[in-house]
Design a protein around this motif. Structure first.
Motif, PDB file in Angstrom:
ATOM      1  N   GLU A  90       0.816  -1.223   0.000  1.00  0.00           N
ATOM      2  CA  GLU A  90       0.000   0.000   0.000  1.00  0.00           C
ATOM      3  C   GLU A  90       0.847   1.269   0.000  1.00  0.00           C
ATOM      4  O   GLU A  90       0.319   2.375   0.146  1.00  0.00           O
ATOM      5  CB  GLU A  90      -0.919   0.001   1.227  1.00  0.00           C
ATOM      6  CG  GLU A  90      -1.908  -1.158   1.237  1.00  0.00           C
ATOM      7  CD  GLU A  90      -2.667  -1.294   2.543  1.00  0.00           C
ATOM      8  OE1 GLU A  90      -3.831  -1.743   2.495  1.00  0.00           O
ATOM      9  OE2 GLU A  90      -2.090  -0.953   3.610  1.00  0.00           O
ATOM     10  N   LYS A 222      -9.866   3.605   5.411  1.00  0.00           N
ATOM     11  CA  LYS A 222      -8.589   3.172   4.839  1.00  0.00           C
ATOM     12  C   LYS A 222      -8.754   2.686   3.405  1.00  0.00           C
ATOM     13  O   LYS A 222      -7.919   2.947   2.533  1.00  0.00           O
ATOM     14  CB  LYS A 222      -7.960   2.074   5.697  1.00  0.00           C
ATOM     15  CG  LYS A 222      -6.525   1.728   5.315  1.00  0.00           C
ATOM     16  CD  LYS A 222      -5.881   0.882   6.417  1.00  0.00           C
ATOM     17  CE  LYS A 222      -4.417   0.595   6.116  1.00  0.00           C
ATOM     18  NZ  LYS A 222      -4.271  -0.440   5.092  1.00  0.00           N
ATOM     19  N   GLU A 223      -9.872   1.986   3.132  1.00  0.00           N
ATOM     20  CA  GLU A 223     -10.072   1.424   1.798  1.00  0.00           C
ATOM     21  C   GLU A 223     -10.517   2.450   0.761  1.00  0.00           C
ATOM     22  O   GLU A 223     -10.518   2.165  -0.436  1.00  0.00           O
ATOM     23  CB  GLU A 223     -11.087   0.281   1.840  1.00  0.00           C
ATOM     24  CG  GLU A 223     -12.432   0.660   2.406  1.00  0.00           C
ATOM     25  CD  GLU A 223     -12.555   0.369   3.902  1.00  0.00           C
ATOM     26  OE1 GLU A 223     -13.684   0.089   4.359  1.00  0.00           O
ATOM     27  OE2 GLU A 223     -11.519   0.424   4.596  1.00  0.00           O
ATOM     28  N   PRO A 248      -4.922   1.877  -1.312  1.00  0.00           N
ATOM     29  CA  PRO A 248      -5.189   0.449  -1.501  1.00  0.00           C
ATOM     30  C   PRO A 248      -4.228  -0.142  -2.536  1.00  0.00           C
ATOM     31  O   PRO A 248      -3.833   0.534  -3.491  1.00  0.00           O
ATOM     32  CB  PRO A 248      -6.638   0.433  -1.989  1.00  0.00           C
ATOM     33  CG  PRO A 248      -7.244   1.651  -1.366  1.00  0.00           C
ATOM     34  CD  PRO A 248      -6.152   2.689  -1.410  1.00  0.00           C
ATOM     35  N   ASP A 249      -3.864  -1.414  -2.351  1.00  0.00           N
ATOM     36  CA  ASP A 249      -2.809  -2.005  -3.175  1.00  0.00           C
ATOM     37  C   ASP A 249      -3.093  -1.977  -4.670  1.00  0.00           C
ATOM     38  O   ASP A 249      -2.185  -1.809  -5.483  1.00  0.00           O
ATOM     39  CB  ASP A 249      -2.505  -3.435  -2.708  1.00  0.00           C
ATOM     40  CG  ASP A 249      -3.736  -4.348  -2.695  1.00  0.00           C
ATOM     41  OD1 ASP A 249      -4.816  -3.925  -3.140  1.00  0.00           O
ATOM     42  OD2 ASP A 249      -3.598  -5.496  -2.215  1.00  0.00           O
TER      43      ASP A 249
END
Length: 386
Positions: A90, A222-223, A248-249
């Motif tokens: 991330e 967070k997402e 997010p990744d």
């Protein structure tokens, strides 16, 4: 500039008052309060560490997402200072916070997507959105509302094309900090309308009234949060051009693909300097923060002693003040021009930072208190402020 060989998206004039100002010929005594470049040099320990690493061979490309040691240091910082777990996937290291914002816009926007900008805003934001073929939408905030986001006003701007909201706290140019309550209301709106929040947090070290709270730390955010950070201001490393993105990744993977074709990797030596800076932040930051806090409080006190000029007191964050000059009856550009011509002090007109900035000036406290005092002495003597 309009020319057949220039892409049409650059035909529009985006010049600002800073870029177009005319310096008086006799201004050898000019005091510069317009540029947000800290006057303090990078801490010698950071420079020496980067030099040692350069001599040791850290002069090559790094991993495409950034030096693994720096990514680890970023993760450690968020865990140790904020209790937030950030996975390695991330984190993306990039060449400056400004470039980070463009990378983010390029990664998330389709042509015609709208991005709501907390205003007054950092001047490059609208152009960064437009470069990614998006449409910037100004969300005005006002002094009488403590420059907090008005949620009703925010929701009135959301359309089916709204993709993201950009916030900046501590703020450039107002010096304001969003309250936790404001951020919580914003989080609810972001979730309700399925929006991304892009949080520009490059002044995290300069939160004077309460500990800094990252937006991604709010429940459920967070997402849907993209955090932009930089070493430019938090460590007086403007010339090193190093920043980072937390997202997010899947977004980090997209940002990496874009960056592969633009910069490839951030400067290796700057990354080594950033590793030392983060790992030794408790040693290198306190004196710097204390100095800018002293300047901010001194400058705010001096401003509030000048007739027809006022500023929120006590200062909340960053190293910028946004004094109100509406009582002069002149526009921001006119007042900034007269201060330049008559007092030989450079400040920026507030409308450079969005239409709601009209009636204000931005002052950067990037000189010491003696120089600030001289600047305000000159301004106070102007007929305009008597």
């Amino acid at each position: 500039m309009k020319h057949k060989y220039v892409a049409k998206r650059y035909w529009k004039d985006h010049s600002t008052a800073l870029g177009s100002r005319v310096i008086p010929a006799d201004a050898s005594d000019l005091i510069e309060l317009s540029v947000g470049d800290p006057d303090l040099n990078t801490d010698d320990r950071i420079i020496e560490a980067a030099f040692r690493d350069a001599k040791a061979g850290h002069t090559h490309y790094t991993d495409f997402r950034g030096d693994p040691e720096l990514r680890e240091a970023v993760a450690d910082y968020y865990r140790e200072d904020f209790g937030i777990e950030v996975a390695d996937e991330e984190i993306f290291i990039c060449a400056s916070g400004c470039y980070a914002m463009w990378l983010v816009m390029e990664a998330i926007l389709d042509d015609g997507d709208e991005v709501i900008l907390q205003a007054p805003y950092f001047t490059p934001y609208p152009q960064q959105v437009e470069l990614a073929r998006g449409i910037p939408v100004e969300l005005p905030t006002y002094e009488e509302e403590d420059f907090q986001l008005n949620t009703d006003r925010l929701e009135s701007l959301i359309t089916e094309r709204t993709k993201a909201i950009v916030i900046n706290s501590p703020s450039n140019p107002t010096g304001n900090c969003l309250s936790v309550e404001t951020m919580q209301r914003l989080a609810e709106i972001a979730e309700k309308h399925d929006l991304i929040v892009v949080s520009d947090e490059i002044y995290t070290a300069f939160s004077y009234q309460r500990p800094f709270v990252p937006f991604l730390s709010l429940p459920g955010m967070k997402e849907r949060t993209i955090t932009i950070n930089s070493f430019s201001k938090n460590f007086t490393m403007t010339g090193w051009r190093i920043g980072n993105i937390i997202a997010p990744d899947y977004l980090v993977a997209t940002i990496k693909l874009i960056n592969d074709n633009a910069v490839f990797t951030a400067p290796s030596i700057s990354q080594r300097a950033a590793i030392y800076a983060l790992r030794h932040r408790q040693e290198v930051q306190p004196a710097m923060i204390a100095e800018y806090r002293k300047r901010m409080f001194y400058a705010a006190e001096r401003i509030n002693q000048i007739p027809k000029m006022s500023v929120i007191y006590p200062p909340k964050g960053s190293f910028y003040l946004f004094p109100n000059i509406k009582a002069t009856g002149l526009s921001s550009v006119e007042v900034a021009k007269r201060i330049l011509e008559e007092a030989h002090v450079i400040v920026l007109p507030g409308n450079d930072f969005g239409s709601c900035g009209e009636g204000y000036l931005r002052i950067a406290c990037t000189v010491d208190c003696d120089k600030l005092g001289e600047a305000f002495d000159r301004i106070a003597k102007m007929e305009l402020f008597r």
